[in-house]
Design a protein around this motif. Structure first.
Motif, PDB file in Angstrom:
ATOM      1  N   THR A   7       0.858   1.596  42.500  1.00 44.58           N
ATOM      2  CA  THR A   7       1.789   0.620  43.051  1.00 44.58           C
ATOM      3  C   THR A   7       1.038  -0.245  44.054  1.00 44.58           C
ATOM      4  N   GLN A  28       6.678  -4.945  46.750  1.00 42.21           N
ATOM      5  CA  GLN A  28       5.939  -4.483  45.583  1.00 42.21           C
ATOM      6  C   GLN A  28       5.632  -5.661  44.664  1.00 42.21           C
ATOM      7  N   ARG A  63       3.254  -2.581  39.526  1.00 40.25           N
ATOM      8  CA  ARG A  63       3.409  -1.145  39.280  1.00 40.25           C
ATOM      9  C   ARG A  63       2.890  -0.899  37.871  1.00 40.25           C
ATOM     10  N   THR A 101       1.421  -3.315  46.913  1.00 40.25           N
ATOM     11  CA  THR A 101       2.336  -4.080  47.764  1.00 40.25           C
ATOM     12  C   THR A 101       1.543  -5.071  48.601  1.00 40.25           C
ATOM     13  N   VAL A 121       0.228   6.707  38.549  1.00 41.72           N
ATOM     14  CA  VAL A 121       0.913   5.425  38.664  1.00 41.72           C
ATOM     15  C   VAL A 121       0.385   4.701  39.892  1.00 41.72           C
TER      16      VAL A 121
END
Length: 272
Positions: free
Chosen positions: A21, A29, A32, A23, A19
């Motif tokens: 992510t 964030q 995702r 930011t 996964v």
């Protein structure tokens, strides 16, 4: 637009369940997304130009963080993100693991005329791996049918089976038996052992990479390994040495062995 990345293990395998992510510099964030079956992460949402923090996580792996810069087009390439397994040197669960020839390969590469390589493989082989509670006492046993050599050329294969090389009539089997396993770094091991080839037994080390463990469609559990070794032909009394112009040997003195192995937990393969 968006962000592109590839998630791989150190040995180049896709991490399918990773996964990613993303930011911004305030820690908010903005993306995702999960990797697909090829370990690729692709997002289509445009991003404002500037730097972003990319964090990739996956169960069983140490998270990896990097910085990506989004251009005025709203797109960024995070490149290949390499994840290391947590614990690094952890091998599969203790027990007997049986080699699956249908999903494994035993290959060899030799230099030809000093300018190119000849690739071959053995079609008949089997063996087992015994993972011990004390990992350094783990064992590997393997046997290869010498006459199953296949280089894609019948005349060359016949020569390799002759007394000049493998001499398969006198020595129909090639055997390897390990004597110990030593850690050599994260996910890497050195297997100490003895190779019996062409009537000669020599100590040969395998450089082993552990690629992971997981379930298979038949209800079993599989572990994957990659191993390499370098052999000298004259160590095994294979001294054939036709010389061409400028003193160059037709066939190189060294042989690189390349093993890609799947092993199934248990003493028998599914359906056997």
């Amino acid at each position: 637009m968006g962000l592109r990345a590839q998630v791989r293990t150190r040995d180049g395998w896709a991490v399918q369940h990773a996964v990613m992510t993303v930011t911004d510099m305030t820690g908010t964030q903005v993306i995702r997304a999960a990797a697909d079956e090829e370990g690729s992460v692709r997002t289509d949402a445009p991003l404002s130009p500037g730097p972003y923090t990319v964090i990739v996580t996956a169960a069983g792996y140490t998270p990896a963080a990097s910085t990506a810069f989004v251009t005025a087009t709203g797109r960024a390439e995070a490149g290949t993100v390499v994840l290391a397994r947590q614990g690094g040197v952890e091998l599969p669960p203790p027990g007997i693991w049986t080699l699956d020839p249908a999903h494994s390969s035993v290959a060899a590469v030799a230099q030809h005329l000093g300018i190119s390589s000849v690739h071959g493989r053995f079609l008949e082989f089997g063996g087992r791996i015994e993972i011990a509670e004390d990992l350094e006492k783990s064992r590997v046993e393997a046997v290869i049918g010498a006459a199953s050599i296949d280089t894609g050329n019948g005349m060359r294969d016949g020569h390799l089976k002759s007394p000049d090389f493998l001499d398969v009539e006198r020595f129909p089997e090639i055997r390897y038996s390990s004597t110990g396993v030593v850690p050599a770094g994260p996910d890497r091991w050195t297997v100490r052992g003895e190779l019996s080839l062409h009537g000669v037994a020599r100590e040969v080390d395998l450089d082993l990479s552990y690629l992971g463990t997981g379930p298979d469609p038949w209800g079993g559990v599989r572990a994957a390994f990659r191993a390499t070794a370098e052999l000298r032909r004259d160590d095994f009394a294979m001294n054939y040495n036709q010389v061409v112009q400028a003193g160059i040997s037709a066939i190189g003195a060294t042989l690189r062995v390349e093993l890609d192995v799947q092993a199934v937990r248990g003493k028998r393969l599914p359906g056997v």
